[in-house]
Design a protein around this motif. Structure first.
Motif, PDB file in Angstrom:
ATOM      1  N   GLN A 162       0.834  -1.203   0.000  1.00 26.28           N
ATOM      2  CA  GLN A 162       0.000   0.000   0.000  1.00 26.28           C
ATOM      3  C   GLN A 162       0.871   1.256   0.000  1.00 26.28           C
ATOM      4  OE1 GLN A 162      -2.312   0.942   3.525  1.00 26.28           O
ATOM      5  NE2 GLN A 162      -4.078   1.504   2.274  1.00 26.28           N
ATOM      6  N   ARG A 163       1.997   1.195   0.733  1.00 26.49           N
ATOM      7  CA  ARG A 163       2.906   2.344   0.738  1.00 26.49           C
ATOM      8  C   ARG A 163       3.488   2.577  -0.649  1.00 26.49           C
ATOM      9  NH1 ARG A 163       5.599   1.129   5.151  1.00 26.49           N
ATOM     10  NH2 ARG A 163       7.282   0.008   4.130  1.00 26.49           N
ATOM     11  N   LEU A 164       3.612   1.497  -1.421  1.00 25.28           N
ATOM     12  CA  LEU A 164       4.113   1.618  -2.799  1.00 25.28           C
ATOM     13  C   LEU A 164       2.996   1.910  -3.788  1.00 25.28           C
ATOM     14  CD1 LEU A 164       6.640  -1.366  -2.786  1.00 25.28           C
ATOM     15  CD2 LEU A 164       7.202   1.057  -2.781  1.00 25.28           C
ATOM     16  N   GLU A 165       1.777   2.212  -3.268  1.00 24.14           N
ATOM     17  CA  GLU A 165       0.606   2.588  -4.071  1.00 24.14           C
ATOM     18  C   GLU A 165       0.129   1.446  -4.965  1.00 24.14           C
ATOM     19  OE1 GLU A 165       1.561   6.147  -6.168  1.00 24.14           O
ATOM     20  OE2 GLU A 165       1.674   7.378  -4.361  1.00 24.14           O
ATOM     21  N   TRP A 166       0.331   0.210  -4.507  1.00 22.61           N
ATOM     22  CA  TRP A 166      -0.184  -0.951  -5.240  1.00 22.61           C
ATOM     23  C   TRP A 166      -1.442  -1.461  -4.564  1.00 22.61           C
ATOM     24  CZ3 TRP A 166      -1.451  -5.903  -3.888  1.00 22.61           C
ATOM     25  CH2 TRP A 166      -1.683  -6.817  -4.939  1.00 22.61           C
ATOM     26  N   THR A 167      -2.448  -1.806  -5.345  1.00 20.26           N
ATOM     27  CA  THR A 167      -3.660  -2.447  -4.839  1.00 20.26           C
ATOM     28  C   THR A 167      -4.030  -3.582  -5.787  1.00 20.26           C
ATOM     29  OG1 THR A 167      -5.030  -0.856  -6.035  1.00 20.26           O
ATOM     30  CG2 THR A 167      -4.594  -0.391  -3.712  1.00 20.26           C
ATOM     31  N   LYS A 174      -9.851  -6.702  -2.961  1.00 21.07           N
ATOM     32  CA  LYS A 174      -9.549  -5.427  -2.297  1.00 21.07           C
ATOM     33  C   LYS A 174      -9.999  -5.386  -0.833  1.00 21.07           C
ATOM     34  CE  LYS A 174      -9.263  -2.542  -6.430  1.00 21.07           C
ATOM     35  NZ  LYS A 174      -9.760  -1.346  -7.130  1.00 21.07           N
ATOM     36  N   PRO A 175     -11.191  -5.902  -0.479  1.00 22.91           N
ATOM     37  CA  PRO A 175     -11.576  -5.830   0.949  1.00 22.91           C
ATOM     38  C   PRO A 175     -10.545  -6.482   1.862  1.00 22.91           C
ATOM     39  CG  PRO A 175     -13.471  -6.405  -0.403  1.00 22.91           C
ATOM     40  CD  PRO A 175     -12.288  -6.457  -1.308  1.00 22.91           C
ATOM     41  N   MET A 176     -10.096  -7.707   1.541  1.00 23.85           N
ATOM     42  CA  MET A 176      -9.122  -8.385   2.400  1.00 23.85           C
ATOM     43  C   MET A 176      -7.792  -7.639   2.403  1.00 23.85           C
ATOM     44  SD  MET A 176      -8.320 -10.682   4.505  1.00 23.85           S
ATOM     45  CE  MET A 176      -9.703 -11.797   4.471  1.00 23.85           C
ATOM     46  N   PHE A 177      -7.400  -7.049   1.255  1.00 20.38           N
ATOM     47  CA  PHE A 177      -6.134  -6.307   1.198  1.00 20.38           C
ATOM     48  C   PHE A 177      -6.158  -5.121   2.155  1.00 20.38           C
ATOM     49  CE2 PHE A 177      -3.666  -2.799  -0.666  1.00 20.38           C
ATOM     50  CZ  PHE A 177      -2.400  -3.361  -0.639  1.00 20.38           C
ATOM     51  N   PHE A 178      -7.223  -4.323   2.106  1.00 22.73           N
ATOM     52  CA  PHE A 178      -7.288  -3.149   2.982  1.00 22.73           C
ATOM     53  C   PHE A 178      -7.455  -3.548   4.449  1.00 22.73           C
ATOM     54  CE2 PHE A 178      -8.792  -1.003  -1.028  1.00 22.73           C
ATOM     55  CZ  PHE A 178      -7.628  -0.264  -1.186  1.00 22.73           C
ATOM     56  N   PHE A 179      -8.075  -4.697   4.698  1.00 25.23           N
ATOM     57  CA  PHE A 179      -8.161  -5.186   6.075  1.00 25.23           C
ATOM     58  C   PHE A 179      -6.772  -5.540   6.584  1.00 25.23           C
ATOM     59  CE2 PHE A 179      -8.257  -9.187   8.587  1.00 25.23           C
ATOM     60  CZ  PHE A 179      -8.617  -8.613   9.802  1.00 25.23           C
ATOM     61  N   LEU A 180      -5.972  -6.215   5.744  1.00 26.58           N
ATOM     62  CA  LEU A 180      -4.610  -6.552   6.144  1.00 26.58           C
ATOM     63  C   LEU A 180      -3.784  -5.291   6.382  1.00 26.58           C
ATOM     64  CD1 LEU A 180      -3.934  -9.509   3.688  1.00 26.58           C
ATOM     65  CD2 LEU A 180      -4.303  -9.673   6.154  1.00 26.58           C
ATOM     66  N   CYS A 181      -4.095  -4.221   5.625  1.00 22.98           N
ATOM     67  CA  CYS A 181      -3.391  -2.938   5.811  1.00 22.98           C
ATOM     68  C   CYS A 181      -3.917  -2.172   7.019  1.00 22.98           C
ATOM     69  CB  CYS A 181      -3.545  -2.073   4.565  1.00 22.98           C
ATOM     70  SG  CYS A 181      -2.782  -2.755   3.084  1.00 22.98           S
ATOM     71  N   LEU A 190     -15.297   0.969  -0.193  1.00 23.21           N
ATOM     72  CA  LEU A 190     -15.686  -0.139  -1.065  1.00 23.21           C
ATOM     73  C   LEU A 190     -17.180  -0.431  -0.997  1.00 23.21           C
ATOM     74  CD1 LEU A 190     -12.739  -2.643  -0.499  1.00 23.21           C
ATOM     75  CD2 LEU A 190     -13.101  -1.137  -2.438  1.00 23.21           C
ATOM     76  N   LYS A 191     -17.872   0.173  -0.033  1.00 27.95           N
ATOM     77  CA  LYS A 191     -19.329   0.025   0.104  1.00 27.95           C
ATOM     78  C   LYS A 191     -19.728  -1.449   0.210  1.00 27.95           C
ATOM     79  CE  LYS A 191     -20.413   4.408  -0.040  1.00 27.95           C
ATOM     80  NZ  LYS A 191     -21.055   5.065   1.103  1.00 27.95           N
ATOM     81  N   GLU A 192     -20.710  -1.867  -0.617  1.00 25.27           N
ATOM     82  CA  GLU A 192     -21.287  -3.207  -0.462  1.00 25.27           C
ATOM     83  C   GLU A 192     -20.279  -4.319  -0.739  1.00 25.27           C
ATOM     84  OE1 GLU A 192     -21.899  -1.907  -4.676  1.00 25.27           O
ATOM     85  OE2 GLU A 192     -22.319  -1.039  -2.714  1.00 25.27           O
ATOM     86  N   ARG A 193     -19.189  -4.052  -1.478  1.00 28.83           N
ATOM     87  CA  ARG A 193     -18.209  -5.095  -1.739  1.00 28.83           C
ATOM     88  C   ARG A 193     -17.460  -5.508  -0.470  1.00 28.83           C
ATOM     89  NH1 ARG A 193     -14.590  -2.954  -6.549  1.00 28.83           N
ATOM     90  NH2 ARG A 193     -15.079  -0.985  -5.566  1.00 28.83           N
TER      91      ARG A 193
END
Length: 917
Positions: A162-167, A174-181, A190-193
């Motif tokens: 995320q610090r390297l601006e990768w998603t 994406k939901p699990m990625f941002f949770f890990l971050c 991300l709303k309903e997703r």
């Protein structure tokens, strides 16, 4: 002067005192002690990592790079101190470490990658962090760790990416990625997703996870989370309970109100307080004595508790006995309730711990003493007030004994005369200004509240009605004047009262609408129906149903249409209304059910095709026909079992939907001729489709459910896909609405690829109406339906065909930033839609047009201003006034094509912009 010199500390002294700043400065000097200083930094890097990292982060960029290079060259890229510092360093020193490692040679990167799979977790985490600081070169390795590892390794890799601006490219990742971050704000975006992940996180044992998940669900604003959050009001963790109540406040449903009312009796005092404040913000008021007691206690208004009397003693004793955080307030209230409360408190004291007994007795005695002093002071004040009143009476008696009026009496008389002149002048000016609104288009906000109130005493009924319109925009302080005007002798004024209540949509004014619904004048009752429809409040629905039996047909028709606007909410009441004896009520209920067009009403409508009253039968049949192709199968089943008038009416309904199917039943045209003759003799308007049947023109039904002539070719069957309830689903036989779209989206998100593929095929089938229906939904005023339709289109792989569809999609999904980049074509489309949209979307359109600027953006705003559509026109005018003088030519060009009030408003805006106001 040598006395003032201070020699620097030696390296040994700095090491002994752990003065890291001093050690760093020695390492940077390049003297003989520099190497030893670097070794000392490596030593402290493993034992005092965070303190040393903070010192490194405070250096300037050049020194930071020199220190990082010295440490890495001395210890190597994978030295424990280097890896430990990489975990604790900020972005500045971390990037310096990364650059220093990359300068160690080609093998340094491979060695670092090898350490990410080592046995030592601290070394692994340090190597992962260092890969994140190296730059985009480390992204492939970090992605591999993200998808392969778990635990802290996975979370560290995610934060580095995320610090390297990768998603992730895939939306479902994406939901699990941002949770890990640990980035909950991105999860909310991300709303309903994000909901499936949040639904699973809220079940975890970790209370911090549950709390954060509930907070995120509350911010998302999706009604599906309500049932998930409600059980956590009773969670074992207090922070989770508070988060649940706070999240529920964002939603407004009867279930939440019941939950908050129940929380007033919660064992956690903070939950009681939060629930009470939430109910207060929602405008809720207690309906029963028990609710009043619990609400007053929860608010912590202990003086109000005392005023409620002895009936609260058991609740207060329960709070004291439980050791609740509010026990001191409960003791305060008991002390103010007198001997009975003191006796009850005395009874429970022996069962409490000694320390608590002492605290309770101390608080009780303190409060009793304060109350005694308070009573004594109050008695003194009362005596002084009585003495003052007696002195005033004596003074007045003496003044009356003197001859002639006093100076004060003369002044008071003069003051009353001046006030009378002032009121007459105020009334005259108010009448003139209200008349200016009616005849000259003067802006309403130029009329003050006082002027509008004064205009209510005008003899001109049009002036009084316009004054009511003005008062409806002045907030709750105008309510008493509007309520009083409901008794005005003029029906025009009473109609204005109804319209103003509908405009403000305040449920507290419902009783006034109940009064006006019984008015003798039809126009007033029609205005009442409009107001009840605009209220859009479930409390208004029974009043609408009562108007089904109105003596005037126009009122009944208007009430039926108003009931239909409440959609599925009104179904139970409307279905019950079909059973009443009054035929007018049955007719209005059937008309409303026809407008709602909910397939669940068909089993209740079909039995009424045998009604003895021809008028009721015709309306029932028309309501069934409005269901179109969805009514075919229920009608066919009903025809098999029915006979007489009921069967004839069902056949006629089936014919109106699809003449071919009616012919398949083997029924001759005489049935429809007789039905048509009955319809003509009853005075109702004949159905055009019956005429065309008797004239021999056959018709079919297309995939859209539209009637077409036989020579246009046979109706084609749309490709089938899974139905909502499971099994085979045909797009021709399912009515697309908000709920259907939502359920289709959920099934696609759950992995039903076959459903997504079938929908995509049907979307681009020329014979199917799926794409047309979904695009129409995005244009409609039902914005929830629009959002679900847009989401469904994106899920099945649809892409917009041209700027028009793209604009509708962005508006439906709420992507305002992209809309503002749309340019002139977007402005033209949005300005043409604004009149059909609800107020919230109208404000969004004005915001987008303001962001687009340009000629079309400015002309779009000018078009809204000239439309004189109330609040949205004012908002568009304010947006224009905030722009530069460059927009004046565009406004003037558009104003030249207008006349009347709209042109005057635009010219006024031009003058203000040019005048720099």
């Amino acid at each position: 002067m040598g006395f003032f010199r201070r020699s620097g500390q030696s390296l040994e002294q700095c090491i002994e005192k752990h003065e890291y700043q001093c050690i760093v400065q020695i390492s940077l000097k390049g003297t003989g002690d520099s190497a030893a200083a670097v070794n000392a930094l490596l030593f402290f890097g493993t034992s005092e990592t965070q303190s040393l990292a903070d010192v490194f982060d405070s250096l300037n960029e050049r020194d930071m790079m020199d220190v990082a290079r010295a440490i890495v060259q001395s210890g190597g890229p994978c030295h424990p101190a280097v890896l430990a510092l990489a975990r604790s360093a900020g972005n500045g020193f971390g990037r310096s470490l990364g650059r220093a490692v990359m300068r160690c040679g080609e093998d340094a990167f491979d060695v670092l990658v090898a350490h990410t799979g080592g046995e030592d977790q601290n070394a692994r985490l340090g190597a992962i962090c260092l890969l994140g600081f190296i730059g985009k070169t480390g992204i492939p390795v970090l992605k591999g760790i993200l998808y392969r590892a778990d635990g802290e390794d996975q979370r560290t890799a995610a934060r580095c990416l995320q610090r390297l601006e990768w998603t992730p490219e895939k939306p479902e990742e994406k939901p699990m990625f941002f949770f890990l971050c640990d980035d909950w704000e991105e999860l909310v975006r991300l709303k309903e997703r994000a909901l499936p992940l949040l639904f699973s996180l809220v079940k975890k044992d970790d209370p911090t996870l549950r709390r954060n998940a509930i907070r995120a669900m509350g911010k998302i604003g999706d009604g599906r989370v309500v049932s998930v959050i409600m059980p956590y009001v009773d969670d074992c963790d207090p922070e989770v309970r508070i988060a649940a109540v706070t999240a529920l406040v964002r939603y407004d449903t009867p279930e939440i109100e019941r939950c908050l009312v129940g929380a007033l009796n919660h064992t956690d005092s903070q939950i009681r307080i939060d629930a009470a404040h939430a109910l207060k913000r929602k405008g809720w008021s207690p309906r029963t004595e028990g609710e009043q007691i619990r609400y007053t206690i929860a608010c912590g208004n202990w003086d109000a508790v005392i005023r409620l009397g002895d009936r609260l003693i058991p609740d207060l004793i329960r709070i004291v006995r439980s050791g609740d955080n509010e026990w001191m307030g409960a003791v305060y209230a008991l002390a103010g309730l007198g001997p009975d409360a003191a006796q009850e408190l005395q009874i429970i004291l022996p069962s409490l711990p000694d320390s608590q007994q002492q605290e309770i007795v101390s608080v009780f005695r303190t409060v009793v003493e304060k109350n005694r002093i308070k009573r004594e002071n109050l008695q003194k004040e009362q005596k002084l007030e009585l003495q003052k009143q007696e002195d005033e009476r004596n003074k007045k008696l003496k003044e009356k004994e003197s001859k002639g009026p006093s100076d004060k009496e003369i002044w008071d008389a003069q003051k009353r005369v001046m006030e009378g002149f002032k009121w007459l002048r105020l009334q005259k000016v108010a009448t003139e200004q209200i008349y200016a609104i009616i005849s000259e288009g003067v802006e309403v906000h130029n009329i003050s509240f006082e002027m509008a109130v004064a205009a209510l005493s005008s003899k001109d009924e049009a002036i009084r009605a316009a004054a009511i319109d003005v008062l409806s925009m002045k907030g709750e302080r105008a309510n008493p004047y509007i309520m009083k005007a409901a008794y005005d002798a003029s029906s025009i004024v009473r109609s204005a009262v109804a319209d103003s209540i509908g405009f403000t949509a305040q449920a507290s004014m419902m009783k006034v609408l109940s009064l006006l619904s019984k008015d003798l004048v039809v126009d007033v009752r029609l205005a009442t129906v409009r107001a009840l429809q605009m209220m859009n409040n479930e409390r208004a629905f029974p009043y609408i149903v009562n108007l089904f039996s109105d003596e005037d047909a126009m009122v009944r028709d208007a009430a039926a249409h108003a009931a239909a606007t409440y959609g599925r909410f009104g179904l139970p009441v409307l279905l019950r209304s079909l059973q009443v004896e009054d035929s007018e009520i049955r007719i209005a209920a059937a008309a409303a059910l026809g407008e709602i067009c909910d397939i669940r009403s068909l089993p209740f409508l079909l039995p009424h095709l045998g009604e003895p009253d021809q008028r009721v039968r015709d309306v029932i049949r028309a309501a069934i026909v409005q269901h179109d192709y969805r009514a075919i199968e229920p009608l066919q089943e009903f025809i098999e079992e029915a006979d007489g008038d009921a069967k004839n009416a069902a056949l006629l309904a089936l014919y109106e939907i699809n003449p071919d199917l009616a012919g398949e039943k083997g029924v001759g045209s005489q049935i429809f001729e007789e039905a048509l003759a009955v319809t003509d003799s009853s005075g109702t308007t004949p159905v055009s489709s019956v005429r065309s049947f008797l004239s021999g023109k056959k018709k079919g039904v297309s995939g859209k459910g539209e009637v077409k002539t036989a020579d246009a070719g046979p109706a084609s069957d749309a490709p089938g896909y899974d139905e909502i309830s499971g099994g085979t689903f045909d797009s021709q036989n399912v009515h697309l609405d908000s709920r259907t779209c939502e359920e289709l989206v959920l099934r696609i998100e759950e992995g039903e690829e076959s459903l997504s593929s079938a929908l995509l095929v049907d979307l681009y089938d020329d014979k199917s109406s799926l794409k047309t229906d979904l695009i129409s939904a995005m244009k409609g005023s039902d914005r929830e339906f629009a959002m679900h339709a847009a989401t469904l289109l994106s899920k099945i792989g649809w892409s917009p065909d041209g700027s028009g569809e793209e604009t509708l999609f962005l508006l439906a999904t709420g992507n305002i930033a992209e809309l503002k980049k749309g340019g002139d074509s977007t402005a033209q489309i949005l300005s043409g839609m604004v009149q059909t949209m609800p107020p919230s979307v109208q404000n969004t359109i004005v915001d987008v047009l303001s962001g687009i600027r340009g000629k079309d953006g400015v002309i779009g705003l000018a078009q809204i201003v000239s439309g004189d559509s109330g609040a949205i026109s004012d908002a568009a005018a304010e947006s224009l006034l905030e722009m530069d003088v460059d927009v004046v030519p565009f406004i003037r060009e558009f104003a030249a094509s207008k006349d009347g009030v709209g042109k005057r408003r635009l010219l006024k805006i031009i003058r203000k912009i040019e005048g720099g106001q």
